[in-house]
Write an enzyme that holds these catalytic residues in place. Structure first.
Site, short mmCIF file in Angstrom:
data_model
loop_
_atom_site.label_atom_id
_atom_site.label_comp_id
_atom_site.label_asym_id
_atom_site.label_seq_id
_atom_site.Cartn_x
_atom_site.Cartn_y
_atom_site.Cartn_z
N PRO A 1 0.82 -1.22 0.00
CA PRO A 1 0.00 0.00 0.00
C PRO A 1 0.85 1.26 0.00
O PRO A 1 1.00 1.93 1.03
CB PRO A 1 -0.80 -0.14 1.30
CG PRO A 1 0.12 -0.89 2.22
CD PRO A 1 0.86 -1.87 1.34
N MET A 2 1.41 1.61 -1.16
CA MET A 2 2.32 2.75 -1.24
C MET A 2 1.57 4.07 -1.37
O MET A 2 0.75 4.25 -2.27
CB MET A 2 3.26 2.57 -2.42
CG MET A 2 4.21 1.41 -2.25
SD MET A 2 5.25 1.11 -3.72
CE MET A 2 4.07 0.29 -4.80
N ALA A 3 1.87 4.99 -0.45
CA ALA A 3 1.23 6.30 -0.44
C ALA A 3 1.61 7.07 -1.70
O ALA A 3 2.76 7.10 -2.11
CB ALA A 3 1.65 7.09 0.80
N GLN B 1 -6.33 0.31 3.45
CA GLN B 1 -5.57 0.57 4.67
C GLN B 1 -5.97 1.89 5.33
O GLN B 1 -6.07 2.92 4.66
CB GLN B 1 -4.07 0.59 4.38
CG GLN B 1 -3.22 0.67 5.64
CD GLN B 1 -1.73 0.73 5.34
OE1 GLN B 1 -1.23 1.77 4.95
NE2 GLN B 1 -1.03 -0.38 5.53
N CYS C 1 4.07 3.18 9.07
CA CYS C 1 4.53 4.40 8.40
C CYS C 1 5.47 5.18 9.32
O CYS C 1 5.13 5.49 10.45
CB CYS C 1 3.33 5.27 8.01
SG CYS C 1 3.86 6.76 7.10
N ARG D 1 8.38 -0.96 -3.61
CA ARG D 1 9.16 -0.11 -4.51
C ARG D 1 9.69 -0.84 -5.74
O ARG D 1 9.92 -0.24 -6.78
CB ARG D 1 10.30 0.55 -3.72
CG ARG D 1 9.78 1.57 -2.71
CD ARG D 1 10.89 2.08 -1.80
NE ARG D 1 11.36 1.04 -0.89
CZ ARG D 1 12.52 1.08 -0.26
NH1 ARG D 1 13.36 2.08 -0.48
NH2 ARG D 1 12.85 0.12 0.57
#
Length: 343
Positions: A17-19, A71, A102, A227
């Site tokens: 779950p990449m912001a 999330q 985070c 990533r």
């Protein structure tokens, strides 16, 4: 196969779950590349309760993305539970994930994100409160600890399991490390051995071979890719095939990369409009182009462009100048992505 509650994935590969990355435009591409579970970028509990337009957009789930994990984060039990109820009752997400990893100071100062890693009792209390008030499976994504002196990963995953959590994802870095140094997979192994619920490993999975090595060495139930998938959804597909057949598929050609990049941009425009989407795509295009010989010469043009058609023309002109069948060399996509929060 990976199973969370009653939800069974078709494989063990999970998109992190990449912001700022995992909106429906990119998630759908990841799903089309075969990803078993995609995770939406984190959303604040208070933002959900305030119900502003941007937050409403972040809660949107395309049916083609399912199964999907949405999330949330927050430090106050009452507001976290209330936000979880909104996700449970008013969205078609399949899983509710709680952010416990985070490292951003503004998140930690609100007693959220990685701050929970210091207190297994709070983890148990907060997760139990959410579980008691929703019908969808509740999972947690965490780091191994706050810093090298405060690694409570075993106690923390036990707290999640005891509270009724259905799975936990463990990133093998501490909060203090941010995205530097090396992920320590030995703690993922310890987490897996400590609980009976599924454990998903995360951190430094850049190649399909990395994914297999993580599964083999830690015994974890799934592998989360963050990533390593930026501008490179082929990493997801290649990992799935490698885990299934042992075959390592070739890297995509420059033409393939640019075709998917344009598809990504067009979907982002549909979501956010050209003015916002084209600017947001600049970072994605730098990731898609990484490793393609000669791409540096168009970087400045891409970073200044504001219109979709002109951006497409820049990319097509670049392609026309490449030798036929030019392959993109395997780059280190992690290198330019250190600021992406993948927890």
């Amino acid at each position: 196969m990976l199973k969370i509650g009653d939800i069974e994935m078709k494989n063990q590969v999970v998109l992190a779950p990449m912001a700022g990355v995992c909106n429906p435009a990119f998630r759908l591409i990841a799903k089309e590349f075969g990803t078993g579970l995609v995770c939406a970028e984190m959303v604040s509990d208070k933002a959900i309760l305030n119900g502003n337009k941007r937050t409403h957009e972040m809660l949107f789930v395309d049916e083609r993305e399912k199964p999907l994990s949405l999330q949330i984060f927050g430090g106050d039990r009452e507001s976290l539970v209330a936000a979880a109820k909104v996700v449970d009752q008013d969205t078609n997400a399949d899983i509710i994930d709680i952010n416990m990893g985070c490292p951003a100071p503004k998140i930690n100062k609100s007693d959220a994100g990685a701050k929970w890693l210091l207190d297994p009792n709070k983890i148990n209390e907060m997760v139990a409160a959410v579980v008691a008030n929703v019908s969808k499976p509740v999972t947690v994504k965490m780091r191994i600890g706050w810093d090298s002196d405060h690694i409570f990963v075993v106690d923390n995953v036990k707290a999640v399991a005891d509270a009724g959590g259905k799975a936990v994802s463990v990133h093998g870095r501490t909060r203090q490390q941010l995205y530097t140094g090396q992920a320590d997979w030995s703690y993922i192994k310890q987490a897996k051995e400590a609980v009976s619920i599924p454990v998903i490993g995360n951190g430094d999975v850049i190649t399909p071979e990395d994914a297999k090595r993580m599964l083999d060495t830690t015994g974890c139930d799934g592998v989360m890719i963050g990533r390593g998938a930026l501008g490179n959804p082929w990493m997801l597909y290649r990992t799935i095939e490698y885990l299934k057949t042992g075959q390592l598929l070739s890297e995509p050609t420059a033409e393939e990369k640019i075709r998917i990049a344009i598809l990504h941009m067009d979907r982002l425009i549909d979501l956010k409009g050209q003015h916002v989407a084209v600017r947001e795509m600049r970072k994605h295009l730098s990731w898609y182009l990484k490793g393609i010989k000669g791409s540096a010469k168009i970087k400045d043009s891409i970073m200044e462009e504001v219109k979709r058609d002109e951006m497409v023309q820049i990319l097509h002109n670049f392609l026309e100048g490449l030798p036929v069948g030019e392959l993109s060399s395997p780059g280190n996509e992690i290198e330019e992505a250190e600021q992406v929060c993948s927890i």
